[in-house]
Design a protein around this motif. Structure first.
Motif, short mmCIF file in Angstrom:
data_model
loop_
_atom_site.label_atom_id
_atom_site.label_comp_id
_atom_site.label_asym_id
_atom_site.label_seq_id
_atom_site.Cartn_x
_atom_site.Cartn_y
_atom_site.Cartn_z
N ARG A 97 -3.75 12.22 -4.53
CA ARG A 97 -2.65 13.08 -4.95
C ARG A 97 -3.16 13.91 -6.12
O ARG A 97 -3.52 13.38 -7.16
CB ARG A 97 -1.46 12.25 -5.39
N GLY A 98 -3.20 15.19 -5.94
CA GLY A 98 -3.68 16.07 -7.00
C GLY A 98 -4.32 17.31 -6.40
O GLY A 98 -4.24 17.56 -5.20
N SER A 99 -4.99 18.06 -7.26
CA SER A 99 -5.61 19.31 -6.82
C SER A 99 -6.89 19.04 -6.04
O SER A 99 -7.49 17.96 -6.14
CB SER A 99 -5.94 20.18 -8.04
N ARG B 70 -4.09 7.25 -10.09
CA ARG B 70 -3.93 5.93 -10.69
C ARG B 70 -2.52 5.39 -10.57
O ARG B 70 -1.55 6.13 -10.57
CB ARG B 70 -4.29 6.05 -12.17
N VAL B 71 -2.43 4.06 -10.49
CA VAL B 71 -1.15 3.36 -10.47
C VAL B 71 -1.22 2.25 -11.51
O VAL B 71 -2.17 1.46 -11.51
CB VAL B 71 -0.88 2.73 -9.08
N TYR C 270 3.85 5.63 -5.92
CA TYR C 270 3.81 5.55 -7.38
C TYR C 270 2.57 6.18 -8.00
O TYR C 270 2.44 6.21 -9.21
CB TYR C 270 3.87 4.09 -7.84
N VAL C 271 1.67 6.67 -7.21
CA VAL C 271 0.41 7.18 -7.73
C VAL C 271 0.64 8.38 -8.65
O VAL C 271 1.49 9.23 -8.41
CB VAL C 271 -0.57 7.53 -6.58
N SER C 272 -0.12 8.41 -9.74
CA SER C 272 0.01 9.51 -10.71
C SER C 272 -0.99 10.61 -10.38
O SER C 272 -1.92 10.41 -9.61
CB SER C 272 -0.25 9.00 -12.13
N LEU C 273 -0.78 11.73 -11.00
CA LEU C 273 -1.71 12.85 -10.82
C LEU C 273 -2.96 12.69 -11.69
O LEU C 273 -3.91 13.41 -11.51
CB LEU C 273 -1.02 14.17 -11.14
N PHE D 263 0.83 -1.21 0.00
CA PHE D 263 0.00 0.00 0.00
C PHE D 263 0.86 1.26 0.00
O PHE D 263 0.65 2.17 -0.81
CB PHE D 263 -0.95 0.00 1.21
N TRP D 264 1.85 1.32 0.89
CA TRP D 264 2.68 2.53 0.96
C TRP D 264 3.52 2.69 -0.30
O TRP D 264 3.76 3.81 -0.75
CB TRP D 264 3.55 2.53 2.22
#
Length: 126
Positions: free
Chosen positions: A91-93, A38-39, A31-34, A25-26
């Motif tokens: 992760r993102g706005s 998504r991964v 690796y999560v994208s903006l 999970f961590w």
């Protein structure tokens, strides 16, 4: 993600997940994208990076899906895609976060309504 959020995630899911699931999970959080939280994941490669077998990564992913920390998305070539549950990690706005939460809740509500109508349960996917 702030310290309070990390504490609440660990407290909420600590009984359901083993050590390897937490590690995966961590790693996914890293690796999560903006784009849609998504991964794109190659389980064998992730296992090599973490010193785990592909099978251990597979079991960890399955646990993370079952507890709802991650959501399954469409396959992309030979890799699977996942997204982090936007109600837990994003992760993102702020605007994108609100949109993703809304989309997630609509899918979850639709799946619940289908069960109430006598259909099969569907897990919300990306």
């Amino acid at each position: 993600m702030g310290l309070v959020s990390i504490r609440s995630i660990i407290t909420r899911y600590s009984k359901d997940l083993g050590k390897e699931s937490w590690l995966v999970f961590w790693m996914l959080c890293g690796y999560v994208s903006l784009q849609g939280n998504r991964v794109v994941l190659n389980q064998a490669e992730l296992g090599r990076q973490m010193g785990l077998t592909r099978q251990n990564v597979h079991v960890a992913i399955k646990q993370l899906l079952e507890v709802g920390l991650i959501l399954e998305g469409p396959k992309e070539k030979r890799s699977r895609t996942y997204s982090l549950n936007p109600e837990v990690v994003f992760r993102g706005s702020a605007k994108d976060h609100a949109r993703e939460i809304d989309k997630y809740r609509k899918k979850r509500t639709k799946a619940r309504m289908k069960v109430l109508e006598g259909g099969k349960s569907e897990k919300p996917t990306e």
